[in-house]
Design an enzyme around this catalytic site. Structure first.
Site, PDB file in Angstrom:
ATOM      1  N   ASN A  78      17.848  18.212  10.591  1.00  0.00           N
ATOM      2  CA  ASN A  78      18.654  19.616  10.475  1.00  0.00           C
ATOM      3  C   ASN A  78      18.959  20.175  11.932  1.00  0.00           C
ATOM      4  OD1 ASN A  78      20.627  21.488   9.463  1.00  0.00           O
ATOM      5  ND2 ASN A  78      20.282  20.682   7.520  1.00  0.00           N
ATOM      6  N   ARG A  79      19.033  21.488  11.867  1.00  0.00           N
ATOM      7  CA  ARG A  79      19.127  21.986  13.026  1.00  0.00           C
ATOM      8  C   ARG A  79      18.184  23.183  13.372  1.00  0.00           C
ATOM      9  NH1 ARG A  79      24.034  21.044  10.326  1.00  0.00           N
ATOM     10  NH2 ARG A  79      25.557  20.023  11.758  1.00  0.00           N
ATOM     11  N   HIS A 104      18.748  17.242  14.172  1.00  0.00           N
ATOM     12  CA  HIS A 104      18.200  16.177  13.790  1.00  0.00           C
ATOM     13  C   HIS A 104      16.991  15.472  15.234  1.00  0.00           C
ATOM     14  CE1 HIS A 104      20.190  16.019  10.314  1.00  0.00           C
ATOM     15  NE2 HIS A 104      21.288  15.228  10.678  1.00  0.00           N
ATOM     16  N   HIS A 173      18.604   9.759   6.203  1.00  0.00           N
ATOM     17  CA  HIS A 173      19.897  10.187   6.376  1.00  0.00           C
ATOM     18  C   HIS A 173      20.760   9.078   5.860  1.00  0.00           C
ATOM     19  CE1 HIS A 173      23.378  12.385   7.761  1.00  0.00           C
ATOM     20  NE2 HIS A 173      22.526  13.169   8.645  1.00  0.00           N
ATOM     21  N   SER A 174      20.505   8.526   4.511  1.00  0.00           N
ATOM     22  CA  SER A 174      21.438   7.533   3.778  1.00  0.00           C
ATOM     23  C   SER A 174      22.524   8.243   3.351  1.00  0.00           C
ATOM     24  CB  SER A 174      20.571   6.750   2.963  1.00  0.00           C
ATOM     25  OG  SER A 174      19.792   5.899   3.210  1.00  0.00           O
ATOM     26  N   GLU A 292      19.654  15.044   1.660  1.00  0.00           N
ATOM     27  CA  GLU A 292      18.617  15.115   2.436  1.00  0.00           C
ATOM     28  C   GLU A 292      17.442  16.222   2.194  1.00  0.00           C
ATOM     29  OE1 GLU A 292      20.496  15.499   6.641  1.00  0.00           O
ATOM     30  OE2 GLU A 292      22.355  15.422   5.542  1.00  0.00           O
TER      31      GLU A 292
END
Length: 329
Positions: A78-79, A104, A173-174, A292
């Site tokens: 994430n960020r 990521h 991250h599917s 996620e």
């Protein structure tokens, strides 16, 4: 059954392989390039096997991928706002790859080659992320294990150790589509979460933790995902056994998810630009959903959020389990 096949080659001449394990009704294929899950095949209510994750046909397409399809994400999923954080009184500046922010992990784990160990029911990927990679402190020894359980479910285990205090957030991250293709607006979702973390215009959390009550974020009971563009973190209620449930009425397939992580990013592919996917299918927004499990976004800069700190000498371990079953008509 375990099978290894050559898949491609990196510019430095290193070979890339695919590893397939098939047992207990589930077939998983993953690569030592980015720990990417390229295929996850489970039966529908009629016993017909189908792939429930988005992917591409070739290694070259994964090399060009900008959407992290199926990949392991790190060092920080994430960020992180401003591509920087403060730790032990020292500032760290990271790779900015989404405007001024880090997404990521920057260059991240998803384009790296990993070492591999396999057996009949699991694949273990390992690598050392060197001190300073993407700006993060410490030599990080990390492993990601994909294991098929006795019930056919997929267990993902993350482990890591660091030589210096650092921050860490790992996920997969599917992109799931339980019908094997088409729009997912009819997919039904339940999330055991009374709260979520709102974001600003650049998708960085404001620091607030708000109630889902009366909002489009209320998935406490099973309901259709719909068309709202979700890319938001939910605060999971760990007192409940199954924390996330995803169900597709058309195929009958269902995922029941459990995790020991505090949050889950619900992403409905709203930023997935049109592209050709597996077997020539046209991918785009609204065709998949990512679940996620992770620390909250921007936690290194949000003291109110659960801490993602990993201290030198400590061992990080986390588990996320996806159980697959079917619902009869």
């Amino acid at each position: 059954m375990m099978k290894q096949t050559e898949w491609g080659m990196l510019p430095d001449g290193k070979k890339v392989s695919l590893y397939t394990i098939k047992c207990n009704g589930t077939t998983l294929t993953a690569s030592n390039y980015g720990c990417i899950i390229t295929s996850l095949i489970v039966p529908d209510r009629h016993g017909n096997e189908g792939n429930i994750v988005l992917g591409y046909d070739s290694f070259e397409e994964y090399c060009k991928d900008d959407a992290y399809l199926g990949a392991a994400i790190g060092r920080y999923a994430n960020r992180i706002g401003g591509a920087a954080f403060l730790l032990n009184g020292m500032g760290y500046h990271l790779t900015a790859n989404e405007g001024k922010n880090t997404l990521h992990g920057g260059e991240g784990f998803h384009k790296r080659l990993w070492e591999v160990d396999t057996d009949e029911h699991s694949i273990i990927f390992r690598r050392i992320s060197p001190d300073g990679e993407d700006g993060f402190p410490g030599n990080l020894t990390v492993s990601v294990e994909y294991a098929i359980q006795a019930d056919g479910g997929l267990a993902i285990t993350y482990e890591a150790e660091t030589t210096r205090d650092t921050v860490l957030c790992l996920t997969n991250h599917s992109y799931f589509n339980l019908n094997g293709g088409g729009n997912i607006a009819d997919h039904q979702l339940r999330i055991a979460a009374e709260h979520y973390t709102p974001v600003d215009k650049s998708n960085i959390p404001t620091g607030e933790i708000l109630s889902v009550d009366g909002t489009e974020f209320d998935f406490r009971t099973l309901r259709p995902i719909g068309v709202y563009p979700f890319d938001h973190n939910f605060v999971l209620n760990k007192t409940q056994g199954i924390m996330v449930e995803l169900y597709a009425p058309k195929s009958g397939r269902r995922i029941a998810l459990t995790t020991d992580m505090p949050g889950m990013q619900l992403y409905t592919g709203c930023c997935l630009t049109p592209r050709k996917g597996r077997d020539g299918e046209q991918y785009g927004s609204g065709m998949s959903v990512c679940l996620e499990t992770q620390h909250f976004p921007d936690s290194p800069n949000k003291p109110r959020f659960p801490s993602p700190l990993l201290r030198a000498g400590e061992r990080f371990q986390s588990h996320t389990v996806f159980v697959f079953d079917v619902v009869e008509n």
